[in-house]
Each structure stands twice: as structure tokens, then as C-alpha cells.
Write an enzyme that holds these catalytic residues in place. Structure first.
Site, short mmCIF file in Angstrom:
data_model
loop_
_atom_site.label_atom_id
_atom_site.label_comp_id
_atom_site.label_asym_id
_atom_site.label_seq_id
_atom_site.Cartn_x
_atom_site.Cartn_y
_atom_site.Cartn_z
N HIS A 1 -16.85 -41.48 44.63
CA HIS A 1 -15.87 -42.10 43.73
C HIS A 1 -15.75 -41.30 42.42
CE1 HIS A 1 -14.86 -45.77 45.87
NE2 HIS A 1 -16.12 -46.16 45.96
N HIS B 1 -22.37 -42.38 47.77
CA HIS B 1 -21.13 -43.16 47.81
C HIS B 1 -20.46 -43.17 46.44
CE1 HIS B 1 -18.69 -46.65 49.35
NE2 HIS B 1 -18.61 -46.89 48.05
N GLU B 2 -21.23 -43.53 45.42
CA GLU B 2 -20.65 -43.62 44.07
C GLU B 2 -20.28 -42.24 43.54
OE1 GLU B 2 -19.73 -46.46 43.19
OE2 GLU B 2 -20.94 -47.61 44.61
N GLU C 1 -11.70 -45.50 48.18
CA GLU C 1 -12.83 -45.76 49.06
C GLU C 1 -12.97 -44.64 50.11
OE1 GLU C 1 -14.83 -48.15 48.36
OE2 GLU C 1 -16.05 -48.45 50.16
#
Lengths: 491, 491
Positions: B262, B258-259, B288
Site C-alpha cells: 500500500h 502487505h502494508e 488492495e
């Protein structure tokens, strides 16, 4: 806002900005991804600029000058005295000179690294020349009444002069050269061959955490991280960082203990001077005395290892006796690199740099003659000649960042550490037992009372004088190394 | 200095200051010793102050206004347009209001934590009341022509309105509630009991480093550290940090992915807008979408695990089949905590918050009625009632820091991610194979071209419109979850 409020707010901001710079620098050396370096330089320059602006503010200076004339309580008068010194010093350097210094030393750092890669001092010469000229100008602005070297020395060791140092360094040099000679001629000198001390990375971490905790380092205020060159930095009053590195041998242990010694000092400044410029050390030499005290006088001693070895030895990959181990960590040998030097030769490396730097800055030695002067002195002090510039004149980072005047503080630290140890031992007849059992809190308390809690209220040498009966003097150190190494090498 | 030079220097400084703030914040959450917190708050406030001063400078604003009137090249006109928006927004908020907001939200964060400890919403009410009043004032200053909620929403998702969101959220809610019903009624729903996935801390690290490297994360620009709540931050253009955490189950893996999603966005902004405000994302929702894309559409898919499981399974402490493992990481269940929610229920948690927040901020719901409204909606959407405030209205940090308007961006991100995945799949017939073989570079390139490299040159919804044929629309997401979970639960 009244003057008191103004100067206390300004100091808080200045210290906070210094903490931010310290964090930017710490992060660069620990966790920053490689490619962050260019942006980091800009961030550091921005904070430098803000700090400079705050420190040269007319409003602040006027307030300090007004307060200086008032009849202040002792605490306030000390704060005002020290703050005035800091501001005055900052104001003495013309802005263009300060900017040129930042620019040239930044460039010189890159050039020095390249010269190291090429192992060629000549590559560094033009940069070094520019840095030296600027530092000479800076020295003249700081104090035109003394020699260039003394003006720069004062920045690191307030109250110290070349003359005072020479009075200490000349006899110290003689004693150490003679002791080194005796050691290498000793009938047991060849008995100890280089022993390999191997400890896994995980175990090195366990041990260093164990020992610094015993010294009094607590997790809530100190973080322990990894960097190429170990260092200590204060990011906030309750936020001190130390770094270490994991190699084979005992590097991690002694680096950790050394930096923890610095950290305990940083955490021990007088709380009543919180958020003021007095919440600091008066000199680098006395700071170094704290790291050397723990690293050498305590943790490289026979007493310490007699007590610690039974626990420690389980981590050794290769079985060693206490005697073999102790001889290995205290092996004395003439070597080229200062940072690898033992307790007997270390100060000789420093005195060599002091003599060369003093002559360079005072115009009595030309840059092109420096490598020869270096090698001549190496021969004279240690009996060896560096095979290349990297193992000689190019080894230290200090000149590239303009740190002329810095080196002596390393020897001052070693000398002070022995003076402090003697004073502690005289007051505490159970010193040997405390060290053997790693019962360190009375030692930390004593250092706190006699050194840490003085902050910048006194000059370093006055702190030592008060604690030890006299200021910088080589006797304690010479007695210490003669005693310890005389025994080890059966002299 | 001409206007162009002035605004480019100002932007560089502003971005550098933001980087410093990001570092102070990152460090606080990763390495700072506990007791550093008070000093850190002062350091952050100092940097905030400097950033604010730079952004409200009359000189800068005048230069931007002059440039706005000029006939600029496209690139410059975009920079000036975006910079003007940022400065104008900053100038709209009176200084006292900005200061009150910082003060009240700092206090509210502490109160919220205490309320969490007591598990008692009432303890948080007076603080929340003050924050809401200040945010309503802020909204009025930002844009008195729209509802309070819409003014705040605009801060996180420029161009978005409650009305547009309702058009998307109402049908999405219906579809998800009905799908959830079908799933929990499915004849296979009880077949999968909670399976324990256990992987050692060292292996979790190995796996997360493997997967983020495959995604395109390189060590020179990204550091991976540990924090309680995973996050991504940009400290410099070439210095992006992601954090993860090590727990049992798959938390570390999915947080890391997830990170990393980003981070790839942060590293992919248009280089020609380097050191300008355009070198950024246009909204949090589209940001997001990038993390959700990698976390869910790619790394929670059947295709991915068919290809990755043969490598991955060696790290499992307890043997699991691919089917058991896949069912476990995609287990759908009504639950109380948003951050633990699965792909089917997640958006329902968000829509609940959107509806409550909108009514709260627009004065249609009183604070004291909020817990009841929360629990009623939980019952309506998910069929469950929180047993306590901590598992209900008190669970999120957002209100305490004044982040009203933030929540919808989580659902927008999920929806956009499915739209982007569809668009990619339509253009790339080999999508399944790319994911199965972890051949991620064509995916990253596509996201780069269609999203990352747009920077802030366009509104988020226009970027999606251009890439996917239409702006925010729930169909792709509903089709995606219906397809995936219909198959998994044999609907």
C-alpha cells in the site's frame, strides 16, 4: 447561544486546536519521517490560522466584553478575566506583523542552524537583526508604556519586570560566583576525576520508567517517547507526552525526571476549569519550578540516592560506590554550554543571557557587539572564555524563534523550586525519609494543592507567595546550594 | 485570485487537512495514551468540520464550474473533472444527514464492541438498523437512479456495479468452492499438521525491516510503527506511515509486506499532480491489488522462499525445512474468520459478505435474518457453521462505521493482483529469477508505470484494462490458485 455557552464552546475549540498543533509538533520531533517537514509546516500554519481566527472573532470578543461587565460568580469571573487577556493580547498584534514574525522566525531558524554548522555568528546577524526589529515592534504593540524587554518578558512571566528580576539576580549572581570560586579552590576539588557512568539503553529505559512511575506518572495518560531534545507537551487534558533520549551517563534519567515534573503539573490543573484557558500554568517560570523540583531538589539529592542506589547500582556497567556516583552527578565546573551546567553555574548562564537580551532589546547593546559582551560576561561570571561562537553566543535556539524574554524563566524555576522545597520541608518533618524511600505521593499532593490546582487563577508569584510566605527571592536557592555543595566540597 | 490559483490553493489545504486527520487517527492507534480518546474525537470532528467547510465553499464550487466550461489543457481538465466529482458528492449530502451519520456510526462502533464482548448479534441490531436506514438515505442522495447498494459501492469502487461484480463473483465462487473441495479431499491433505513458527520479537523486526527495504521502502519517507490492526496512512506526500504487529507465526512479516505494498502505491502517485485530488488512487480495490501483489503473489510464492529461506531460517526458534515452512504459510483450510483466511478461501468470505450486504441494503434481507443467511452461506461456501456470532456475522467492524460497499474491494484487489502479476510475467521472462533473488526494483518500476503513476487520471478498471488487456476477470486468479495449490496438494 448565550454568552456563557459561546465562550465555553470557543475555549474548547481553541484548546482542541492547540492540542492538534501540539500533536503536529510532537510528531515532527519523534516519529515523522524526515521528508515530511515541508508538508508539516503547511499543516501547522493551517491550524495556527484557524486558532487565530477563533481568537480574534468579533462575536467571541463581544461576548467576553459583555460578560466582563456582569456580576459573575467567582469561577466565571476568573475565566472571563483570563480569556479577555488572551484575546486582547492577540488582537493587539496587527495581522501583517504576526505573519512577518512567523515568516522571519521560520527563516531565522534555518539560518541559525547553518550558522551553527559554520560556527559563525556573523552568518546569523542579518536574520537576527530582522527578528529583533519585529520583536521590538511587537513589544510596542503589546505595551508601549514599559521597556521593550519588559513587554516581552510579560509574555512568559506575567507580572514580572526587569527591575524585580535585577533585585533577585544581582545578589544571586554575587553569591553563586563566590560559591563557585570557593568550590574550585576547595582542597578536595581535584579529588573527583570525571567518572564514566555507563548503563545500557534497555536498562536506562527500565530505570526511567521506574522512577517516573514512582513520581506518579501513569501509562493511561502519559506516553514516553524519544526525541533529540527532551520536552513535554499536552495534546489533551488526559493526554500528556514526555520525551527523553538515550545516551550514556545519566542524561536519560534526569531528562525523564525533569519532563515528568512538567507532566505532573500539566495533569494537575484544576478540574473545575477543564476546557477553559484557566486550565493552564500562569507562567513558564513556575512550570520550570516543577521540573527542577523533581530533577534537582528530589532526585539529585543525597537522601534520594542513599535510598535508590542499592536498587540502581545493579544497572551500572562499571562498579561505583555511592560516594563516587553522587559526586559525579553533582560535579560543579565552569562550562560553556547552559544545558550541561550544574546547579551552581546554571543560573549564572541564565543571568548572562538576561543581561544581554535586556540590553539588546532595549537598544543598549548592538548585535555586532553581542559576542564580545557574551564572552566578557562568561569571563566575569565563570572565569572562562568560549573558544568559538558555537560554545558561546550561538548555542541557544531561542533568539531564532523570537523567544526573547524566555531565558529568565529558567532561573526563576530554579529559585522557586528551592522556595517550594523549603516550604514543603517545613510542613513535613519526615521529608528526608519520604525522599529516601521514594514515598513521593505526599510531595505530589502538596505540589498539587499549592501549585498545580491553582491553574491560572493567580499570578505565579502570588502562588509562590501563598505557598512559601514570600514571592521570588534568592535566599532559599543560595542556602540550598551553599548547604549541599559546601558539604560535598568540604567548605 | 484567479480560478486556477483558487482551486490549487483549496486542494492544497484540503489535502493538508486530510493529512492532519490521518495523523490524529494514526496517533490514536499507535501512541496516544488510552485516556486521550475523548479529546481526540473532538479534535477529529473539528478537522472534519474545517474540511467540510472548505469542500462545500460556494466560491470554490463556482470556480470549478467556470473552469469546467473552459477549454483546458489535459492535466488541468483532469484535475477539474475529479475535483468537481468530489465537491458535487459532498454537496449532495444534506448537512443534517452527514451529522446524523457521524453520530450514529460513532455510537454504533461502541455498541458493536459491546455486542462482540457479549457475543450477541441481537445487541447490535437496533444500532445497525439506524445505520442502515441512514446509509439508504445517503445512497438515495448520491444516486437515486441506481440500487441503493450500487450507489454505496460507487464510493469505494468508482464505475463498479453489482451486476459486473456478480458476473465475476459467481464463476469465481464455483471455482473456489470446487478447488477447496479437491484440496480437503487430497490424499496429502492430512500430511501437514499445524507447524509452529516461532521467531523472537526482535528478529521479527529485523526481518520485516529487511523485506520492506528490499521492496523499496526508504526510512526518509516511511515510518514503521505498531498497532493492534496493521494499516497504512498518508500524512503528507513524503510522509507515509505503515504499522505492523508482533505476534508469533508470520503475522508481522506478511502484515508488513502487505502494508508496504500500500505504501509504495501512496508514494508512487504522479508527481505532476502533486497537491491535487488526482494525487490519489482511483479505488480501494486497485489499492488492495498492490498490497495483495506483494503479500501473496510475490512473498508467499515458492520462488521467493527458495531464495529467501537460506537467510530467513536462522531466525527460526524451531528448525523447519523449506517444504514444511512453505506448506505451513500456505495451508488451506475452511475457517470462520475472514482476516485469517488463506488465498483459496479468502474471496469466498468476501463474496458471502457482498451477497448479504447487497440484499440487506436493497431491502431483500431483513436484519434479523442476517445471522441465518450468514451461517447458511458459510455452510454452502466453506462447509462449516460458525459456533457463535463473534465467529460469524459480528466479526467485521465495517457495518458499524457505515462501510457498506467496502467488502467487495478486498476480492477485487486479489483478482487484480493476479491479473497484474500475469501481465508482468508475460513482459518479463525472468520473473521467477527476480523474485528468487529479491531483485524487486523492476517489479516496482513496472507497477509504478502501469498503476501508481496513473493516480486518479483513469478509473481503476481502465488502468487494469490497459495494463492487462482486460478489466476485472476471475480467470487469472483462478488459474493462479489452481496452479499453486494444485501442486502443493498434489491434485
Amino acid at each position: 447561544m448565550d454568552d456563557h455557552a459561546l465562550i465555553s464552546e470557543a475555549q474548547k475549540d481553541i484548546l482542541s486546536l492547540r492540542g492538534i498543533s501540539a500533536l503536529l509538533d510532537w510528531d515532527e520531533k519523534t516519529y515523522m519521517p524526515e521528508k515530511g517537514i515541508e508538508e508539516r509546516a503547511h499543516q501547522l500554519a493551517l491550524i495556527e490560522g484557524y486558532t487565530h481566527d477563533k481568537m480574534v472573532s468579533e462575536e467571541l470578543f463581544s461576548a467576553v466584553k459583555r460578560l466582563k461587565k456582569e456580576n459573575l460568580a467567582e469561577k466565571d469571573s476568573i475565566i472571563v478575566r483570563e480569556l479577555f487577556k488572551d484575546l486582547e493580547k492577540m488582537r493587539k498584534i496587527p495581522k501583517e506583523l504576526a505573519e512577518s514574525l512567523v515568516k522571519e522566525t521560520t527563516l531565522a531558524s534555518g539560518v541559525w542552524q547553518l550558522a551553527r554548522k559554520k560556527d559563525d555568528f556573523n552568518h546569523f546577524v542579518p536574520s537576527l537583526e530582522r527578528v529583533i526589529k519585529l520583536k521590538q515592534k511587537e513589544a510596542h504593540h503589546l505595551n508601549p508604556m514599559v521597556s521593550c524587554y519588559d513587554a516581552l518578558l510579560e509574555e512568559f512571566e506575567e507580572g514580572m519586570t526587569s527591575e524585580k528580576l535585577e533585585n533577585v539576580f544581582v545578589p544571586l549572581k554575587e553569591d553563586l560566583v563566590s560559591l563557585l570560586h570557593d568550590i574550585t579552590q576547595s582542597h578536595v576539588y581535584g579529588d573527583y576525576t570525571k567518572t564514566d557512568i555507563q548503563i545500557s539503553r534497555a536498562d536506562q529505559e527500565t530505570i526511567v520508567k521506574d522512577i517516573i512511575k514512582k513520581m506518579g506518572i501513569v501509562d493511561e495518560t502519559v506516553s514516553l517517547d524519544v526525541s533529540e531534545h527532551p520536552f513535554t507537551t499536552r495534546i489533551g487534558e488526559f493526554d500528556v507526552r514526555i520525551t527523553t533520549r538515550y545516551r550514556s551517563q545519566m542524561d536519560c534519567f534526569f531528562s525523564g525526571v525533569h519532563e515528568a515534573g512538567h507532566a505532573l503539573y500539566e495533569l494537575g490543573y484544576p478540574k473545575e476549569y477543564s476546557n477553559t484557558v484557566v486550565y493552564d500554568a500562569p507562567s513558564l517560570g513556575i512550570h520550570e519550578s516543577q521540573s527542577r523540583f523533581w530533577e534537582n531538589l528530589v532526585c539529585r539529592s543525597n537522601d534520594f540516592w542513599e535510598g535508590y542506589f542499592p536498587y540502581f547500582k545493579r544497572f551500572l556497567k562499571n562498579p561505583l560506590s555511592l560516594e563516587e556516583f553522587f559526586a559525579e552527578i553533582n560535579h560543579v565546573t565552569p562550562s560553556f554550554i547552559r544545558t550541561d551546567a550544574d546547579e551552581v553555574t546554571y543560573c549564572l548562564h541564565v543571568i548572562l543571557r538576561f543581561e544581554i537580551e535586556r540590553d539588546l532589546m532595549n537598544g543598549k547593546l548592538s548585535i555586532k557587539d553581542t559576542p564580545r559582551a557574551w564572552n566578557d560576561k562568561m569571563k566575569e561570571f565563570l572565569g572562562i572564555t568560549p573558544p568559538s561562537d558555537n560554545k558561546g553566543v550561538l548555542q541557544d535556539v531561542h533568539w531564532s524563534f523570537g523567544g526573547m524574554g524566555y531565558f529568565p524563566t529558567y532561573a526563576i524555576g530554579s529559585i522557586y523550586s528551592a522556595q517550594l522545597f523549603n516550604a514543603f520541608s517545613e510542613e513535613n518533618s519526615n521529608t528526608q525519609k519520604l525522599i529516601k524511600t521514594q514515598e513521593f505521593s505526599p510531595i505530589l499532593e502538596w505540589l498539587g494543592k499549592h501549585v498545580h490546582e491553582k491553574g491560572r487563577t493567580m499570578l505565579a508569584d502570588d502562588i509562590i507567595k501563598k505557598a512559601c510566605g514570600r514571592g521570588l527571592h534568592p535566599k532559599a536557592y543560595v542556602d540550598y546550594v551553599k548547604g549541599k555543595y559546601g558539604k560535598l566540597y568540604d567548605l
